[in-house]
Enzyme design. Structure first.
Site, PDB file in Angstrom:
ATOM      1  N   CYS A  58     114.993 106.951  80.751  1.00  0.00           N
ATOM      2  CA  CYS A  58     115.516 105.586  80.896  1.00  0.00           C
ATOM      3  C   CYS A  58     116.557 105.541  82.011  1.00  0.00           C
ATOM      4  CB  CYS A  58     116.117 105.098  79.575  1.00  0.00           C
ATOM      5  SG  CYS A  58     116.809 103.437  79.673  1.00  0.00           S
TER       6      CYS A  58
ATOM      7  N   CYS B  19     119.506 103.243  81.395  1.00  0.00           N
ATOM      8  CA  CYS B  19     120.479 103.795  80.438  1.00  0.00           C
ATOM      9  C   CYS B  19     121.328 104.903  81.072  1.00  0.00           C
ATOM     10  CB  CYS B  19     119.766 104.396  79.226  1.00  0.00           C
ATOM     11  SG  CYS B  19     118.454 103.388  78.542  1.00  0.00           S
ATOM     12  N   ASP B  20     120.696 105.779  81.836  1.00  0.00           N
ATOM     13  CA  ASP B  20     121.358 107.023  82.213  1.00  0.00           C
ATOM     14  C   ASP B  20     121.619 107.206  83.715  1.00  0.00           C
ATOM     15  OD1 ASP B  20     121.385 107.776  79.534  1.00  0.00           O
ATOM     16  OD2 ASP B  20     119.383 108.645  79.654  1.00  0.00           O
TER      17      ASP B  20
HETATM   18  P1  FAD Z   1     113.527 100.898  68.228  1.00  0.00           P
HETATM   19  O1  FAD Z   1     114.942 101.196  68.499  1.00  0.00           O
HETATM   20  O2  FAD Z   1     112.471 101.730  68.865  1.00  0.00           O
HETATM   21  O3  FAD Z   1     113.330 100.946  66.649  1.00  0.00           O
HETATM   22  C1  FAD Z   1     112.063 100.887  66.078  1.00  0.00           C
HETATM   23  C2  FAD Z   1     112.217 100.950  64.585  1.00  0.00           C
HETATM   24  O4  FAD Z   1     110.949 100.713  63.973  1.00  0.00           O
HETATM   25  C3  FAD Z   1     112.686 102.317  64.062  1.00  0.00           C
HETATM   26  O5  FAD Z   1     113.730 102.102  63.147  1.00  0.00           O
HETATM   27  C4  FAD Z   1     111.468 102.879  63.342  1.00  0.00           C
HETATM   28  O6  FAD Z   1     111.831 103.692  62.230  1.00  0.00           O
HETATM   29  C5  FAD Z   1     110.802 101.586  62.870  1.00  0.00           C
HETATM   30  N1  FAD Z   1     109.385 101.707  62.579  1.00  0.00           N
HETATM   31  C6  FAD Z   1     108.376 102.124  63.403  1.00  0.00           C
HETATM   32  N2  FAD Z   1     107.211 102.129  62.729  1.00  0.00           N
HETATM   33  C7  FAD Z   1     107.479 101.693  61.465  1.00  0.00           C
HETATM   34  C8  FAD Z   1     106.693 101.492  60.290  1.00  0.00           C
HETATM   35  N3  FAD Z   1     105.385 101.752  60.272  1.00  0.00           N
HETATM   36  N4  FAD Z   1     107.307 101.052  59.169  1.00  0.00           N
HETATM   37  C9  FAD Z   1     108.627 100.759  59.183  1.00  0.00           C
HETATM   38  N5  FAD Z   1     109.429 100.935  60.253  1.00  0.00           N
HETATM   39  C10 FAD Z   1     108.856 101.397  61.373  1.00  0.00           C
HETATM   40  N6  FAD Z   1     119.050 101.028  75.726  1.00  0.00           N
HETATM   41  C11 FAD Z   1     120.207 100.521  76.160  1.00  0.00           C
HETATM   42  O7  FAD Z   1     120.372  99.305  76.195  1.00  0.00           O
HETATM   43  N7  FAD Z   1     121.231 101.345  76.540  1.00  0.00           N
HETATM   44  C12 FAD Z   1     121.138 102.681  76.501  1.00  0.00           C
HETATM   45  O8  FAD Z   1     122.069 103.405  76.876  1.00  0.00           O
HETATM   46  C13 FAD Z   1     119.926 103.257  76.009  1.00  0.00           C
HETATM   47  N8  FAD Z   1     119.784 104.580  75.936  1.00  0.00           N
HETATM   48  C14 FAD Z   1     118.627 105.101  75.442  1.00  0.00           C
HETATM   49  C15 FAD Z   1     118.527 106.476  75.310  1.00  0.00           C
HETATM   50  C16 FAD Z   1     117.386 107.029  74.792  1.00  0.00           C
HETATM   51  C17 FAD Z   1     117.291 108.535  74.641  1.00  0.00           C
HETATM   52  C18 FAD Z   1     116.287 106.186  74.398  1.00  0.00           C
HETATM   53  C19 FAD Z   1     115.030 106.793  73.807  1.00  0.00           C
HETATM   54  C20 FAD Z   1     116.393 104.821  74.537  1.00  0.00           C
HETATM   55  C21 FAD Z   1     117.552 104.263  75.059  1.00  0.00           C
HETATM   56  N9  FAD Z   1     117.696 102.895  75.215  1.00  0.00           N
HETATM   57  C22 FAD Z   1     118.877 102.365  75.639  1.00  0.00           C
HETATM   58  C23 FAD Z   1     116.602 101.969  74.892  1.00  0.00           C
HETATM   59  C24 FAD Z   1     116.849 101.336  73.516  1.00  0.00           C
HETATM   60  O9  FAD Z   1     117.126 102.347  72.591  1.00  0.00           O
HETATM   61  C25 FAD Z   1     115.627 100.548  73.078  1.00  0.00           C
HETATM   62  O10 FAD Z   1     115.321  99.555  74.056  1.00  0.00           O
HETATM   63  C26 FAD Z   1     115.882  99.837  71.762  1.00  0.00           C
HETATM   64  O11 FAD Z   1     116.254 100.762  70.776  1.00  0.00           O
HETATM   65  C27 FAD Z   1     114.653  99.077  71.292  1.00  0.00           C
HETATM   66  O12 FAD Z   1     114.958  98.526  70.067  1.00  0.00           O
HETATM   67  P2  FAD Z   1     113.854  98.097  69.025  1.00  0.00           P
HETATM   68  O13 FAD Z   1     114.595  97.492  67.887  1.00  0.00           O
HETATM   69  O14 FAD Z   1     112.803  97.286  69.683  1.00  0.00           O
HETATM   70  O15 FAD Z   1     113.100  99.413  68.560  1.00  0.00           O
END
Ligand code: FAD
Ligand code: NAP
Length: 331
Positions: free
Chosen positions: A152, A155-156
């Site tokens: 990302c 992010c980094d």
């Molecule tokens: P996610 O955070 O991906 O959460 C998905 C959720 O769905 C999880 O809780 C999972 O358990 C759940 N889930 C999946 N399948 C099922 C199922 N079948 N049943 C029930 N639950 C399920 N963004 C920033 O803005 N700043 C940063 O500094 C940053 N750093 C990052 C660093 C890393 C290493 C990574 C990997 C990502 C980073 N991001 C950052 C990106 C950010 O984390 C994501 O854009 C954000 O978390 C997306 O949120 P979301 O709620 O869509 O999904």
């Protein structure tokens, strides 16, 4: 947080079965999209149930410093997600530790089955299951992930000011990240396994016009090199795919940009998807192709993939679910 265990009950024929748990709003996923949807849904008195899934807190629990969450100059990802969970629970969300294994959207109420054996029925559903970055699967890539290896740039990238960086991939993400990283890096080498980019022509033109970026064609990442104490990247070894020749490129950061996999398996064949599985939403909305089903965050967002955008989409989804329920009534 509670366990998603259903209460056994005796159905009309006397056989013991599992009582379905009904909710007006079922939120699947516990990342920023899911918890933000839960806060808005609970404050609208929808008494939502949120299913956390295998990774409670989502992707941010796999990182350390987050420096772009508004209101926190720096916050640890896991701490932020714990705060979001307690915020969602404190306003009335039932946060359940469970995983949805099947989802039937053919009729309302929608039916979800979980790993705990619970059947959930829901008048509306918000999908917030996120996405995961694809990795190459190299041992050295895993070792330095979070210590110089990232997926990302937004992010980094900031952590690599004035450094040399390598980006792997040839699609839109790789090219956008390479261009973005030139704001910080002194040089960016784009390593691609072919001599042709998959990225849109307009992005390619920007890349070729940027004199801080050097494409390296027909090469793949062989290994990430670095120190152990402290754990830090010092360079990469790349292999020419035709000649097998190994070369070394000194760098401090390696960005793997070979695509993401949206977690949309539950709805494949039920909802319209595009671009390798991202759920299609109506422009400017979180509405999916089925009324009453909304998608928020990385499961539908192939472009921004940020915590704050996921949270914003979670808010939108809850407001749209509330409006849908008010107009359509219970299923
Ligand atoms: P996610 O955070 O991906 O959460 C998905 C959720 O769905 C999880 O809780 C999972 O358990 C759940 N889930 C999946 N399948 C099922 C199922 N079948 N049943 C029930 N639950 C399920 N963004 C920033 O803005 N700043 C940063 O500094 C940053 N750093 C990052 C660093 C890393 C290493 C990574 C990997 C990502 C980073 N991001 C950052 C990106 C950010 O984390 C994501 O854009 C954000 O978390 C997306 O949120 P979301 O709620 O869509 O999904
Ligand atoms: P992508 O289009 O699938 O491109 C992945 C790139 O990584 C390809 O160049 C591929 O090489 C390379 N790759 C894949 N596996 C590899 C491996 N094991 N080793 C080396 N290289 C590997 O992924 P994306 O760039 O993340 O884009 C995903 C979707 O989102 C696309 O539809 C894209 O258009 C869209 N998107 C759009 C925007 C935008 O509109 N601004 C921004 C980002 C993403 P090959 O080319 O040889 O297959």
């Amino acid at each position: 947080m509670q366990n998603g265990c259903a209460t056994p009950w005796f159905g009309s024929k006397g056989a013991m079965t599992t009582r379905p748990v009904h909710t007006r709003l079922l939120i699947i996923g516990s990342g920023p999209a899911g918890y933000s949807a839960a806060i808005y849904g609970a404050r609208a008195m929808l008494e939502p149930i949120l299913i956390q899934g295998l990774e409670p807190g989502g992707q941010l629990t796999t990182t350390t410093e987050v420096e772009n969450w508004p209101g926190d100059i720096e916050v640890q990802g896991p701490d932020l997600m714990v705060r979001m969970e307690s915020h969602a629970a404190s306003v009335g969300t039932r946060v359940l530790s469970d995983i949805i294994s099947e989802l039937d959207l053919s009729d309302r109420p929608f039916v979800a089955k979980s790993d705990s054996g619970t059947h959930y029925t829901a008048d509306s559903v918000i999908l917030a299951t996120g996405a995961t970055a694809k990795w190459l699967g190299l041992e050295s890539e895993t070792r330095y992930r979070g210590f110089g290896v990232s997926a990302c740039a937004t992010c980094d990238g900031f952590f690599f000011r004035g450094e040399d960086i390598v980006v792997i991939g040839g699609g839109n993400t790789a090219v956008e990240e390479a261009i973005f990283l030139t704001r910080f890096a002194s040089s960016v080498t784009l390593v691609h396994r072919r001599d042709e980019l998959r990225a849109d022509r307009i992005l390619q033109n920007r890349l070729f016009a940027n004199d801080r970026i050097t494409p390296l064609w027909f090469h793949v990442l062989e290994s990430v090199e670095g120190t152990v104490d402290p754990l830090a990247v010092t360079g990469v070894r790349v292999r020419h795919v035709k000649t097998g020749t190994i070369s070394e490129i000194p760098c401090k950061g390696v960005f793997i940009a070979i695509g993401h996999t949206p977690a949309s398996q539950l709805v494949r064949g039920q909802l319209e998807t595009h671009m390798g599985g991202y759920v299609v939403t109506r422009p400017g909305s979180t509405e999916t192709s089925i009324p009453g089903v909304f998608a928020a965050g990385d499961i539908s967002d192939y472009q921004y993939r940020q915590a704050v955008t996921a949270a914003g989409m979670g808010c939108m989804a809850a407001l749209e679910a509330e409006r849908f329920l008010a107009e359509s009534g219970p299923a």
